[in-house]
Design a protein around this motif. Structure first.
Motif, short mmCIF file in Angstrom:
data_model
loop_
_atom_site.label_atom_id
_atom_site.label_comp_id
_atom_site.label_asym_id
_atom_site.label_seq_id
_atom_site.Cartn_x
_atom_site.Cartn_y
_atom_site.Cartn_z
N ARG A 23 14.95 -23.69 78.95
CA ARG A 23 13.65 -23.01 78.99
C ARG A 23 13.79 -21.55 78.62
O ARG A 23 12.96 -21.00 77.89
CB ARG A 23 13.01 -23.17 80.37
CG ARG A 23 12.49 -24.58 80.66
CD ARG A 23 11.57 -24.58 81.86
NE ARG A 23 12.27 -24.24 83.09
CZ ARG A 23 12.87 -25.12 83.87
NH1 ARG A 23 12.87 -26.41 83.54
NH2 ARG A 23 13.47 -24.74 84.98
N ARG A 24 14.83 -20.91 79.14
CA ARG A 24 15.06 -19.49 78.82
C ARG A 24 15.30 -19.29 77.33
O ARG A 24 14.86 -18.29 76.75
CB ARG A 24 16.25 -18.99 79.63
CG ARG A 24 16.82 -17.64 79.20
CD ARG A 24 17.90 -17.21 80.15
NE ARG A 24 18.85 -16.29 79.56
CZ ARG A 24 19.89 -15.77 80.21
NH1 ARG A 24 20.10 -16.09 81.48
NH2 ARG A 24 20.72 -14.94 79.62
N HIS A 26 14.20 -21.26 74.97
CA HIS A 26 13.10 -21.86 74.21
C HIS A 26 13.61 -22.98 73.30
O HIS A 26 13.34 -23.02 72.10
CB HIS A 26 12.37 -20.80 73.38
CG HIS A 26 11.88 -19.63 74.18
ND1 HIS A 26 10.86 -19.73 75.11
CD2 HIS A 26 12.31 -18.34 74.23
CE1 HIS A 26 10.65 -18.56 75.67
NE2 HIS A 26 11.52 -17.70 75.16
#
Length: 290
Positions: A23-24, A26
């Motif tokens: 998530r960090r 992307h």
């Protein structure tokens, strides 16, 4: 192994889970897991243990993380240097400081610097003097606040202030609150002291004063975390000897701060940088404020 893989690896380590790292970054989780697997296969070692809910670094993984931090720090510094030739004063300035003393000196200077150079952002890391010097050595940061003395052959510095070390004891209801205490009287309690670390001489300085006072104390705990020592004081497990600014970090109604009478136990604080390093324009302008 390339820069992208190192960034992926550091994100996984810092987030503690591949899903959070994805998530960090992307990106989807499966490609990130594949990149980690490919990196381990290329190096021929396991970097991360995956048999728990949170990931855990192996010894090889810890070594790679430290190297990756150095490499990416150098890449970032180089990028900033090259961009400065065309873009002027902008980018990110990486700094470091110990808790307490850093909070006194950094915020007003950051605010003043930002007013003059609004296109410069900051990355501010905290840690004890040993950690700040480690970050300087690896070029992760350009300037940092430390407690002297440090190796004069490796670092340049500008002195900021000299502050006393103080005694911190537990405050009991109705108990008298003397403003000072001698080392022999203080040493009647178990002592809580800063831990000795390579290249940092504050620990030796305190012991020199204890020997000069002909005191052989019982040391209950040594730690490089001031807040941990103050928490132990608050629980009644001993008395701490720490720099005054550090003592203020844990200031509460349950703690009593006293001067240490009869000795000259002081700690000089300075802002420092690597000797001979080409500093960015932002770092040079920031240092000029001190």
């Amino acid at each position: 192994m390339d820069i992208r893989q190192l960034k992926y690896f550091m994100a996984i380590v810092e987030e503690g889970q591949i899903s959070r790292a994805a998530r960090r970054l992307h990106m989807a989780q499966p490609p990130l897991s594949l990149q980690l697997k490919m990196l381990e296969e290329e190096l021929g070692v396991q970097l991360i243990e995956r048999n728990t809910k949170s990931l855990r670094l192996t010894e090889a993984g810890h070594a790679l993380y430290q190297r990756a931090e150095q490499i990416l720090g150098l890449v970032d510094t180089t990028t900033k240097e090259i961009r400065e030739f065309d873009q002027g004063l902008r980018g990110t300035l990486a700094i470091g400081s110990p808790p307490g003393i850093g909070h006194l000196y950094m915020p007003p200077r950051i605010a003043e610097f930002h007013a003059t150079y609004p296109d410069v952002n900051f990355q501010w890391r905290e840690g004890n003097t040993y950690r700040v010097l480690e970050l300087l050595d690896s070029r992760v940061i350009e300037v940092g606040i430390v407690r002297l003395p440090v190796d004069e052959h490796t670092y340049d510095w500008t002195p900021l202030v000299t502050e006393p070390w103080v005694a911190v004891t537990r405050r009991l209801p109705g108990e008298s609150r003397p403003r000072s205490i001698t080392l022999p009287k203080l040493a009647r309690e178990p002592l809580l002291m800063m831990q000795r670390q390579h290249g940092i001489f504050s620990h030796d300085m305190v012991w020199d004063e204890l020997r000069a006072a002909d005191v052989t104390p019982t040391v209950f705990c040594e730690s490089d975390n001031v807040m941990a020592l103050l928490a132990l004081v608050e629980l009644g497990l001993g008395a701490a000897i720490v720099p005054h600014s550090a003592a203020l970090l844990g200031s509460s109604d349950n703690l009593h701060i006293m001067k240490i009478a009869g000795c000259r136990l002081e700690s000089a604080v300075a802002i420092t940088w690597l000797k001979g390093q080409r500093l960015s324009t932002a770092a040079r302008q920031f240092l000029a404020m001190f």
